[in-house]
Design an enzyme around this catalytic site. Sequence first.
Site, PDB file in Angstrom:
ATOM      1  N   GLY A  78     -17.211 -53.328 -79.314  1.00 49.46           N
ATOM      2  CA  GLY A  78     -16.184 -53.744 -78.657  1.00 49.46           C
ATOM      3  C   GLY A  78     -16.694 -54.920 -77.497  1.00 49.46           C
ATOM      4  N   SER A 172     -14.795 -47.506 -83.628  1.00 56.23           N
ATOM      5  CA  SER A 172     -14.585 -47.621 -82.410  1.00 56.23           C
ATOM      6  C   SER A 172     -13.839 -48.676 -82.070  1.00 56.23           C
ATOM      7  CB  SER A 172     -15.954 -47.649 -81.552  1.00 56.23           C
ATOM      8  OG  SER A 172     -15.422 -47.345 -80.038  1.00 56.23           O
ATOM      9  N   TYR A 173     -14.039 -49.608 -81.062  1.00 55.53           N
ATOM     10  CA  TYR A 173     -13.011 -50.796 -80.830  1.00 55.53           C
ATOM     11  C   TYR A 173     -13.000 -51.795 -82.148  1.00 55.53           C
ATOM     12  CZ  TYR A 173     -10.561 -53.907 -77.805  1.00 55.53           C
ATOM     13  OH  TYR A 173      -9.504 -54.684 -77.398  1.00 55.53           O
ATOM     14  N   ASP A 374     -16.048 -35.844 -82.742  1.00 56.59           N
ATOM     15  CA  ASP A 374     -15.981 -36.861 -82.039  1.00 56.59           C
ATOM     16  C   ASP A 374     -15.104 -36.504 -80.810  1.00 56.59           C
ATOM     17  OD1 ASP A 374     -15.887 -39.251 -80.649  1.00 56.59           O
ATOM     18  OD2 ASP A 374     -14.594 -40.404 -82.071  1.00 56.59           O
ATOM     19  N   HIS A 439     -18.990 -39.803 -83.332  1.00 56.63           N
ATOM     20  CA  HIS A 439     -18.115 -41.051 -83.082  1.00 56.63           C
ATOM     21  C   HIS A 439     -18.504 -42.199 -83.778  1.00 56.63           C
ATOM     22  CE1 HIS A 439     -15.318 -43.759 -80.794  1.00 56.63           C
ATOM     23  NE2 HIS A 439     -16.503 -44.571 -80.756  1.00 56.63           N
TER      24      HIS A 439
END
Length: 470
Positions: A78, A172-173, A374, A439
């Site tokens: 990200g 994630s992002y 996660d 994650h």
Amino acid sequence: MVFLLWFLLVNTLCSISIRINGEMIDSLPGQPSDVSFTQFSGYIVTDKSRGRALFYYFAGAQSEDELSKPLTLWLGGGHDCSIATVGMFYEHGPFRPTKDGKLVKNPYSWNLVSNMLYVDTPIVAYSFSNTTSDYQAWCDFETAYENLKFLRKWFLRFYEYRNLDFYIAGDSYGGHLAPQLAALILEDNRNPAHLRPIKLKGIALGNPILEKMSLSNVEHLWYHGIISEEVYGMQKKVCNATTMIDEFLSGELSEYCSDIEIMLSEEIGHDMDKENLVFQSCESSSISSSQQHYLATETADPCLRDWVGEYINRPDVQKALHANTTGWQYPWNFTSPGKTSDVILHNFAIDILPTLSALLMSDIPVLIYSGDQDLRIPVSHTREVATVLAVRLKLTTLEMNGPWYDGKEIGGWSQTFGNSGRCNKVGNLTFATVRGGAHFVPSSSPSQALTLFKAFLKGSPPPRTNPNHY
């Protein structure tokens, strides 16, 4: 005519010469000798006037004919994380560093089935700008346009990959970055000036941040017995999940929410890895050479993050990658220094579900996978988001929820939605959990991640059969 042919020949030879001398990787330090696939890395200038350039790494498919395989752009991390180096060394790239500074082959590398392109975006890690304000004020909208500019310029330089089937994946992002770029590509493809549209075929998102409540994990912590009934009840009463997230994104916690945050942190403990509930801490000094090789190639490695950091900070590695050409003095890390939280927080509030809905309505398949260990982006919320998408688009269940297999073992559970039999074609939506996944699923569960990726590229749900049953 002769002059034109001569000009084209010279131009082609110059282009090849520039690429070989400036971007081809002959060999990375510590790389195994038996490597046959192509590697390129370097910079694509996206804004000459501002001195802005994005760093990329490309690993050709491990195939006799790499052009017979698709091209996948990886957008993980990200606004404050290195995407390229984390993806290529920590997740699913062709190599993984070891304690002794060498590289070992990753038997679950995604370039076994696809050409892989990694990019640091927007201005993180090795990517850079000569304009100070570029480091302080990025939004998702600007990042998507920057990524599209990068992609089009990369295709001009590497034109032979231009007509391949194209996929975008991220975690994630990347739940923001990948869908936003995909939507922009579809819009850009409709421009009649572009005679060769990008052949976008699908997007895959792992443990993605898709809307602000993705950040709420208190119920998940309580379910796993990490926080007490008392603190859980107090949180629901004086600072519920919505209130806590809204205050977090505003950058200011009220006294009540601040107290709850302190209680939660104390009960969770400082040694808990929020990316992986079952991860062990790194005790590299007690790991033997044979254990190093096994951990680096066959399973989740508790020390891999440290070894990646040590490897990527070496001057000889940066030189081989044609990286850090500006002589940046900060040590490379998984996150970039100098970023203010405000730059990142205002982007978290963006709801990506409308963008995903539009992609599905444009017949772009979407895979959402989620590691069930996660603690950052709980699997319970990711599953809820997938269900909301299916309900909004009035999708029917094409494949009931059930176990999918990674070889002989249950890899997780999955469910696929679509609109089979209806007039307007909608891309299939698949939600899959990864049993024991963290994650960063390709790091914690590399074999399962590759199995999901293979099915995704084939346009099919994760495998539902156990080889032992036949």
